[in-house]
Structure formats: C-alpha cells, structure tokens
Scaffold this active site. Structure first.
Site, PDB file in Angstrom:
ATOM      1  N   LYS A 153       2.199   9.312   8.450  1.00 56.41           N
ATOM      2  CA  LYS A 153       1.282   9.260   9.588  1.00 56.41           C
ATOM      3  C   LYS A 153       1.802   9.868  10.721  1.00 56.41           C
ATOM      4  O   LYS A 153       0.871  10.655  11.207  1.00 56.41           O
ATOM      5  CB  LYS A 153       0.879   7.471   9.459  1.00 56.41           C
ATOM      6  CG  LYS A 153       0.074   7.286   8.179  1.00 56.41           C
ATOM      7  CD  LYS A 153      -0.358   5.758   8.738  1.00 56.41           C
ATOM      8  CE  LYS A 153      -1.370   5.770   7.644  1.00 56.41           C
ATOM      9  NZ  LYS A 153      -1.012   4.827   6.304  1.00 56.41           N
ATOM     10  N   ASP A 165       9.160   2.633   1.922  1.00 61.18           N
ATOM     11  CA  ASP A 165       7.793   3.320   2.318  1.00 61.18           C
ATOM     12  C   ASP A 165       7.680   3.344   3.803  1.00 61.18           C
ATOM     13  O   ASP A 165       7.368   2.193   4.270  1.00 61.18           O
ATOM     14  CB  ASP A 165       6.635   2.952   1.577  1.00 61.18           C
ATOM     15  CG  ASP A 165       5.435   3.827   2.122  1.00 61.18           C
ATOM     16  OD1 ASP A 165       5.308   4.218   2.995  1.00 61.18           O
ATOM     17  OD2 ASP A 165       4.382   3.538   1.336  1.00 61.18           O
ATOM     18  N   PHE A 167       0.617  -1.411   0.055  1.00 61.80           N
ATOM     19  CA  PHE A 167      -0.124  -0.146  -0.019  1.00 61.80           C
ATOM     20  C   PHE A 167       0.925   1.343   0.043  1.00 61.80           C
ATOM     21  O   PHE A 167       1.665   1.417   0.961  1.00 61.80           O
ATOM     22  CB  PHE A 167      -0.968   0.032   1.053  1.00 61.80           C
ATOM     23  CG  PHE A 167      -1.821   1.282   0.962  1.00 61.80           C
ATOM     24  CD1 PHE A 167      -3.044   1.072   0.399  1.00 61.80           C
ATOM     25  CD2 PHE A 167      -1.739   2.208   1.627  1.00 61.80           C
ATOM     26  CE1 PHE A 167      -3.811   2.097   0.010  1.00 61.80           C
ATOM     27  CE2 PHE A 167      -2.555   3.192   1.504  1.00 61.80           C
ATOM     28  CZ  PHE A 167      -3.590   3.288   0.789  1.00 61.80           C
TER      29      PHE A 167
HETATM   30  C1  LIG Z   1      -1.405   5.054   4.920  1.00 58.06           C
HETATM   31  C2  LIG Z   1       0.146   4.810   4.117  1.00 58.06           C
HETATM   32  C3  LIG Z   1       0.074   5.542   2.868  1.00 58.06           C
HETATM   33  C4  LIG Z   1      -0.858   6.650   2.368  1.00 58.06           C
HETATM   34  O1  LIG Z   1      -0.691   7.783   3.251  1.00 58.06           O
HETATM   35  P1  LIG Z   1      -1.982   8.806   2.928  1.00 58.06           P
HETATM   36  O2  LIG Z   1      -1.468   9.857   4.119  1.00 58.06           O
HETATM   37  O3  LIG Z   1      -3.281   8.147   3.226  1.00 58.06           O
HETATM   38  O4  LIG Z   1      -1.853   9.360   1.619  1.00 58.06           O
HETATM   39  C5  LIG Z   1       1.101   4.972   2.068  1.00 58.06           C
HETATM   40  N1  LIG Z   1       1.882   4.080   2.386  1.00 58.06           N
HETATM   41  C6  LIG Z   1       1.801   3.435   3.611  1.00 58.06           C
HETATM   42  C7  LIG Z   1       2.679   2.198   3.944  1.00 58.06           C
HETATM   43  C8  LIG Z   1       0.651   3.784   4.454  1.00 58.06           C
HETATM   44  O5  LIG Z   1       0.458   3.044   5.451  1.00 58.06           O
END
Ligand SMILES: *Cc1c(COP(=O)(O)O)cnc(C)c1O
Length: 399
Positions: free
Chosen positions: A254, A225, A140
C-alpha cells in the site's frame, strides 16, 4: 466532464465490482486535502486505503516520479536498474539487515510471492508434504485465487471455488485452536499484526508469543502481512517492531510507493535462498518508476520525522476520540494512524456519508465500525477539526 457524465460512462463500461461508489470524482490534491470535479475540498482521512501516506502531491514524490519518468519508466528484469537495487538495500537496512527483497505490483502479489517462497523453502529441503499454511479468520491477504484462499472470509471466497489446497484457519488470539491446527505438515503461519480490512483488530501479545514458540518448535515459517501496517502506518516502519516478532517473511505494498503501485516480499536470507533463478518472476514488478517512488517515500518519512509524527498524532487522535466520543463508542482500536472506531449504535455507514457531506473521507466496516487511515503528515489541528465534526454527527445520529 461533469460528474453525471463520468458516472454514466463508468456504469456502462466498468465492471460492477465496486457497486454504487460514493458519488464524487476526485481530480487533484495537496497535502491532506483532495478536490473533486466541482472544486469541493475533502480532508482525506482514508488516504486511498492507507496508500497516500505522504498526502497528495508531495513535492519530493512528484519530483522523484517525474524525473524518473523522463529518464526510464520501465525496463525488464532481464537488466539491472539502480532505483530497484537501492530500494531493496534500503528495505533490508530498515529491517535490520540479513534480508532479501522481491518486488511485485500489489499486496496480493507480494503475498503470493511469500506463499510460494514458504512452500519452495521446505520443498527444496526434501519436505514437499510440509506445505500447509495456517491463516486467521477475518484476515485479508488479497484477491488472487490463492490469496483469497488465505483470506479466511467466506464472502470473498464463495464464487471462486475450488480454492487453493493446503490452507486452514484459526480464530485470532485463540491459542488452543492454533496448537490444535499445527501439524508436521505446517509450513507457515500467516497473519496481519493488526487486521485492517475486518475493522482494525490487533493480535494479542500472548497469542503472538505462542505463534513464536510454535514456529520455533515445529520448524514453521512466520509470514507477517504488513501490506497495510507497513511503512510507518502504525508509528514504526514495520508493525512487527512494536509487536516484538521477527517474521521470516513479511510483505509490503500500500504505502510503499505513495500511490505508485508496488509490492514487496522481504525474507530472511536463508529463506530467500529458496528462490532459484526461474522459480518466480514478474514483468512490471520493481520497475524504475515504482522504485524511484518507493525511495522518495522512505527518504521523506525519514527527513520529515513521519514515524514519530504518526505515533504522536495517532496517540493524540485516540485520546481525543475517547474523550469526546465518550460512551457513544464501544472501543477505539489500533496503533499510530491506523484507527478503528467502534460505535455503540449501528450507524457507521450513515456517519461515513455525513462525514463525506461535511468534507471528510473515511471508511466503514460493517454497521458499527469507522476506519480512519489518514496520511502520516497529519497535524493535531487537523485531528481537532475531524474529532469536533465526528462528535457532532455521532450525537445527532444517536439523538
Ligand atoms: C490491501 C491489503 C492486501 C491486498 O493488497 P492489493 O494491493 O489490493 O492486492 C493484502 N493484505 C492486506 C493486509 C491488505 O490490507
């Protein structure tokens, strides 16, 4: 306003992207507790999806945000602002130096910046064809068209074709598939060290070793990420410290602002140099309010020993879950306070709803997995209360 009125107004006016939400409207919080319009308290074991890492209403964060709001909330990136310079310096220092930082407003935007930077890096070296990015199935990375392309899950992609060209996917921990996917045109491998949204799945050491080898031999950048794993969630400031990898680019979001929206792409200096003036930008990203929040989060983590707490309470949590849940679970996964509980029976949604009735907020992934992402201030006593309740519910549900 009462709950039913709020729900009605929402359903008439808000796009239906979140379906029927949990029927509760949250109003305020303190520490791990959050309250609803009826005055009922919940123990927040989800922290706004790994965002409220200091809990709710932390005095240091509230003070930093209110003081900054009374001075200057926003100024454009045409001018300097002190919180932004200080936060960039702090992140660089925490990453061991030799990095540069770009601030965005979300995880998706931080990842967009990382992807653009990786492509610019080879483009400017005269290799525009070296632009392909390999990401992992079940990953994700966000909801923009390009980050949803990087997110190798058809359910997020299916209505938004055509997707961004230049992405291919491999199964996590499949070394042979990764070797087969790499070519001279690969510019980056992008991954989460623990896949969060798909149910808390860590990458294996042998696979990461292969990733490192390929990156070195084939001149490929590694993008990690850390939007969910970063800022202490796993018990270290960045998960890459525990997985023994040194990314060329890593992204944060986050927990960085403790709830104030902010994202960051952090790159080694030579990679960061690929962005020349005008190549990338943002209106809101890195504004003084968000950066003041980020500084308060980082200093509080340090002052309150929250990395150590996340690691210690997280280990205790996993151990208690394993002991008390016994053979009702298939697996307990994760590091620090990023925990996935895979139940044998497909009752995760029912358990989540029953936990809600008992005053606990958690998440679920699919039919079998519960996701727990509590604030990093969590105590062992709070773990005990949760594990007792969960154990009781799992036994009842499986009886
Ligand atoms: C939540 C998340 C995102 C996306 O972040 P947003 O602030 O919702 O755009 C990207 N990568 C990872 C691993 C995430 O958990």
């Amino acid at each position: 306003m009462d709950l039913q009125t709020i729900i009605q107004i929402d359903q008439e006016n808000y796009m239906n992207t979140f379906g029927a939400r949990t029927p509760v409207c949250l109003t305020h919080g303190e520490g791990v507790k959050v309250y609803d319009t009826e005055g009922k308290a919940y123990m927040d074991f989800f922290a706004g999806i790994a965002v409220n890492s200091l809990g709710h209403g932390h005095p240091a964060l509230v003070k930093a945000v209110t003081e900054q709001a009374s001075k200057l909330i926003h100024c454009s990136n045409l001018y300097y602002n002190e919180p932004q310079a200080k936060l960039a310096a702090e992140i660089n220092k925490l990453a061991g130096g030799g990095h540069k930082v770009f601030f965005a407003n979300s995880g998706a935007e931080a990842n967009e910046a990382a992807i653009k930077l990786a492509r610019a890096y080879f483009n400017k070296k005269g290799m525009p064809e070296k632009n392909e990015i390999i990401t992992m199935h079940h990953s994700f990375h966000g909801r923009t068209v390009t980050t949803v392309t990087a997110t190798a899950q058809p359910k997020y992609q299916k209505y938004f074709t055509p997707l961004t060209p230049g992405f291919s996917y491999v199964e996590p921990n499949d070394t042979a598939a990764l070797e087969a996917a790499v070519s001279d045109n690969t510019c980056a491998i992008m991954l989460e060290l623990i896949q969060g949204e798909s149910g808390v799945h860590p990458m294996e050491a042998a696979f990461l070793q292969k990733v490192k080898e390929i990156c070195k031999e084939k001149n490929v950048l590694l993008i990690v990420d850390e939007v969910q794993t970063g800022i202490g969630r796993t018990g270290s400031m960045f998960a890459w410290e525990q997985f023994d990898v040194k990314p060329d680019i890593f992204t944060l979001a986050k927990a960085l602002g403790g709830g104030v929206p902010i994202g960051a792409a952090c790159a080694k200096e030579d990679v960061a140099a690929a962005f020349a003036p005008g190549d990338h930008g943002t209106t809101f990203g890195g504004n003084p309010l968000a950066c003041a929040a980020g500084l308060a989060v980082l200093s509080t983590i340090k002052e309150e020993g929250l990395l150590e707490n996340a690691s210690r309470v997280g280990s205790y949590f996993k151990q208690e879950l394993e002991e008390k849940l016994g053979d009702t679970v298939t697996e307990i996964r994760g590091k620090g306070l990023m925990i996935g509980i895979e139940l044998k029976a497909p009752v995760a949604a029912q358990i989540k709803n029953r936990l809600f009735e008992e005053g606990y907020l958690v998440g679920n992934v699919g039919a079998n997995t519960l996701r727990v992402l509590p604030p990093l201030i969590l105590t062992q006593e709070q773990v005990d209360g949760f594990v007792d309740t969960l154990t009781k519910l799992v036994k009842e549900e499986q009886a």
